[in-house]
Design a protein around this motif. Structure first.
Motif, PDB file in Angstrom:
ATOM      1  N   PRO A  59       0.843  -1.199   0.000  1.00  8.18           N
ATOM      2  CA  PRO A  59       0.000   0.000   0.000  1.00  8.18           C
ATOM      3  C   PRO A  59       0.877   1.247   0.000  1.00  8.18           C
ATOM      4  O   PRO A  59       1.833   1.350   0.762  1.00  8.18           O
ATOM      5  N   VAL A  60       0.557   2.200  -0.862  1.00 13.49           N
ATOM      6  CA  VAL A  60       1.420   3.366  -1.073  1.00 13.49           C
ATOM      7  C   VAL A  60       0.667   4.635  -0.695  1.00 13.49           C
ATOM      8  O   VAL A  60      -0.464   4.862  -1.129  1.00 13.49           O
ATOM      9  N   LYS A  61       1.343   5.456   0.104  1.00  8.24           N
ATOM     10  CA  LYS A  61       0.809   6.774   0.436  1.00  8.24           C
ATOM     11  C   LYS A  61       1.917   7.780   0.184  1.00  8.24           C
ATOM     12  O   LYS A  61       2.866   7.892   0.972  1.00  8.24           O
ATOM     13  N   CYS A  62       1.834   8.483  -0.927  1.00 11.16           N
ATOM     14  CA  CYS A  62       2.911   9.397  -1.311  1.00 11.16           C
ATOM     15  C   CYS A  62       2.795  10.719  -0.557  1.00 11.16           C
ATOM     16  O   CYS A  62       1.694  11.214  -0.314  1.00 11.16           O
ATOM     17  N   GLY A  63       3.940  11.268  -0.187  1.00  8.38           N
ATOM     18  CA  GLY A  63       3.976  12.598   0.396  1.00  8.38           C
ATOM     19  C   GLY A  63       3.789  12.659   1.887  1.00  8.38           C
ATOM     20  O   GLY A  63       3.972  13.717   2.491  1.00  8.38           O
ATOM     21  N   GLU A  64       3.434  11.564   2.523  1.00 10.57           N
ATOM     22  CA  GLU A  64       3.282  11.531   3.971  1.00 10.57           C
ATOM     23  C   GLU A  64       3.335  10.090   4.447  1.00 10.57           C
ATOM     24  O   GLU A  64       3.176   9.150   3.672  1.00 10.57           O
ATOM     25  N   MET A  65       3.590   9.940   5.742  1.00  4.32           N
ATOM     26  CA  MET A  65       3.620   8.604   6.318  1.00  4.32           C
ATOM     27  C   MET A  65       2.210   8.131   6.639  1.00  4.32           C
ATOM     28  O   MET A  65       1.315   8.930   6.923  1.00  4.32           O
ATOM     29  N   LEU A  66       2.043   6.820   6.612  1.00  2.17           N
ATOM     30  CA  LEU A  66       0.807   6.248   7.127  1.00  2.17           C
ATOM     31  C   LEU A  66       0.722   6.495   8.619  1.00  2.17           C
ATOM     32  O   LEU A  66       1.724   6.392   9.332  1.00  2.17           O
ATOM     33  N   PHE A  91       9.279   6.814   0.716  1.00  3.81           N
ATOM     34  CA  PHE A  91       9.510   7.942  -0.183  1.00  3.81           C
ATOM     35  C   PHE A  91       9.911   9.171   0.626  1.00  3.81           C
ATOM     36  O   PHE A  91       9.603   9.293   1.809  1.00  3.81           O
ATOM     37  N   GLY A  92      10.573  10.106  -0.019  1.00  8.86           N
ATOM     38  CA  GLY A  92      10.942  11.343   0.654  1.00  8.86           C
ATOM     39  C   GLY A  92       9.716  12.133   1.067  1.00  8.86           C
ATOM     40  O   GLY A  92       8.701  12.161   0.362  1.00  8.86           O
ATOM     41  N   LEU A  93       9.795  12.766   2.225  1.00  7.27           N
ATOM     42  CA  LEU A  93       8.698  13.592   2.724  1.00  7.27           C
ATOM     43  C   LEU A  93       8.907  15.034   2.257  1.00  7.27           C
ATOM     44  O   LEU A  93      10.039  15.482   2.057  1.00  7.27           O
ATOM     45  N   PRO A  94       7.811  15.785   2.100  1.00  9.85           N
ATOM     46  CA  PRO A  94       7.891  17.036   1.337  1.00  9.85           C
ATOM     47  C   PRO A  94       8.265  18.283   2.119  1.00  9.85           C
ATOM     48  O   PRO A  94       8.168  19.370   1.575  1.00  9.85           O
ATOM     49  N   ASP A  95       8.689  18.174   3.376  1.00 16.20           N
ATOM     50  CA  ASP A  95       8.870  19.404   4.140  1.00 16.20           C
ATOM     51  C   ASP A  95      10.328  19.853   4.240  1.00 16.20           C
ATOM     52  O   ASP A  95      10.731  20.523   5.189  1.00 16.20           O
ATOM     53  N   GLN A  96      11.141  19.454   3.242  1.00 12.80           N
ATOM     54  CA  GLN A  96      12.463  20.046   3.054  1.00 12.80           C
ATOM     55  C   GLN A  96      13.429  19.804   4.208  1.00 12.80           C
ATOM     56  O   GLN A  96      14.290  20.643   4.489  1.00 12.80           O
ATOM     57  N   GLU A 101      17.711  13.494   8.482  1.00 11.91           N
ATOM     58  CA  GLU A 101      16.576  13.665   9.373  1.00 11.91           C
ATOM     59  C   GLU A 101      15.369  12.874   8.880  1.00 11.91           C
ATOM     60  O   GLU A 101      14.638  12.259   9.672  1.00 11.91           O
ATOM     61  N   ASP A 102      15.155  12.889   7.570  1.00 10.77           N
ATOM     62  CA  ASP A 102      14.056  12.113   6.992  1.00 10.77           C
ATOM     63  C   ASP A 102      14.245  10.625   7.296  1.00 10.77           C
ATOM     64  O   ASP A 102      13.300   9.913   7.658  1.00 10.77           O
ATOM     65  N   ARG A 103      15.467  10.143   7.168  1.00  7.06           N
ATOM     66  CA  ARG A 103      15.750   8.726   7.441  1.00  7.06           C
ATOM     67  C   ARG A 103      15.499   8.388   8.912  1.00  7.06           C
ATOM     68  O   ARG A 103      14.992   7.307   9.233  1.00  7.06           O
ATOM     69  N   LYS A 104      15.825   9.297   9.808  1.00  7.71           N
ATOM     70  CA  LYS A 104      15.545   9.085  11.227  1.00  7.71           C
ATOM     71  C   LYS A 104      14.046   8.955  11.474  1.00  7.71           C
ATOM     72  O   LYS A 104      13.600   8.120  12.267  1.00  7.71           O
ATOM     73  N   ARG A 105      13.269   9.798  10.802  1.00  8.03           N
ATOM     74  CA  ARG A 105      11.812   9.730  10.981  1.00  8.03           C
ATOM     75  C   ARG A 105      11.263   8.411  10.459  1.00  8.03           C
ATOM     76  O   ARG A 105      10.386   7.800  11.080  1.00  8.03           O
ATOM     77  N   TRP A 106      11.778   7.957   9.310  1.00  5.21           N
ATOM     78  CA  TRP A 106      11.321   6.674   8.789  1.00  5.21           C
ATOM     79  C   TRP A 106      11.754   5.520   9.693  1.00  5.21           C
ATOM     80  O   TRP A 106      11.001   4.554   9.895  1.00  5.21           O
TER      81      TRP A 106
END
Length: 260
Positions: A59-66, A91-96, A101-106
């Motif tokens: 299941p894919v949700k682009c632009g934000e995490m489930l 996928f990369g999140l859109p808030d720059q 940091e993005d990898r830490k959140r994932w």
């Protein structure tokens, strides 16, 4: 090789996708959907009725995490369709924020989601994604997340990892984590030509039919051990600037790979 139909590579109804997998002599379907509500039990039933397995549910949700509530619902869907593996693409999140940091959140998200999947008897995986802003692409980035979340597994997409210059040798440290695979091919360019994408290694990539691009897939395949070679392999063939019918291409590629 056990080839697998990715439902995202074809337009059409679920019934047409299953029929295409049978025509192409594939062994299974990976149901790739949005994160919206689907009739998961029906998707599983029509797949099995055709003599195929459900290889995975993506299941894919682009632009934000489930959210975790969404993930719980989707995990229940994976159970309903009898999918042994569930893949969530980071996928990369859109808030720059930075890739780090993005990898830490994932990593934190996967650590929260994993127990939900495990309680349901589902193997949760991530894949390396290949966009410019992807936070998890190289072998080192993938390994960082896998080691931080014990029990998380890998849907190995070397075609995405190549976009950051990753080599087969660098990927060997990931082999024990692989439970499922994606296969795609690219043509590599040094300049931005029509139909190409800028990628992290500094080149420009264009989609190609598997076996007709610049990736030496036979050598890549031969580097895997017997356990990995028995896993399902999704054939990703995206030709966004071509009107060529997909089923004949998928059938030709699948038949050429079945004896690998």
């Amino acid at each position: 090789m056990k080839t697998c139909m990715m439902s995202s590579t074809l337009t059409g109804s679920p019934e047409e996708i299953v029929a295409a997998a049978v025509e192409c002599k594939m062994s299974a379907v990976d149901w790739i959907t949005s994160a919206e509500v689907v009739d998961a039990a029906y998707l599983g039933r029509i797949t099995r009725d055709a003599g195929l397995d459900v290889a995975a549910y993506t299941p894919v949700k682009c632009g934000e995490m489930l959210s975790l509530d969404e993930f719980k619902r989707l995990t229940a869907d994976a159970v309903k369709m009898s999918a042994p593996v569930m893949m969530i693409p980071p996928f990369g999140l859109p808030d720059q924020v930075s890739r780090e940091e993005d990898r830490k959140r994932w990593t934190e998200w996967f650590s929260r989601a994993l127990p939900i999947a495990q309680d349901a008897g589902i193997v949760l995986t991530l894949e390396a994604t290949g966009m410019l802003d992807s936070p998890i692409t190289t072998a080192g980035e993938v390994l960082e997340v896998l080691q931080a979340v014990p029990g998380l597994k890998l849907t190995h997409d070397f075609g995405n990892m190549v976009t950051a210059g990753t080599t087969v040798e660098e990927c060997r440290q990931l082999y024990s984590y692989i439970v499922h695979m994606h296969m795609k091919d690219w043509i590599f360019y040094d300049e931005n030509l029509p139909g190409t994408y800028p990628v992290r290694c500094g080149k420009f990539f264009k989609h190609a039919v598997i076996g007709e691009g610049d990736m030496d897939w036979r050598s890549i395949w031969n580097d895997f051990d017997d356990r990995i070679r028995k896993l399902y392999v999704n054939l990703e063939i995206f030709l966004p600037y071509s009107d060529a019918p997909r089923i004949p291409i998928l059938k030709r590629v699948s038949e050429s790979l079945l004896n690998w």
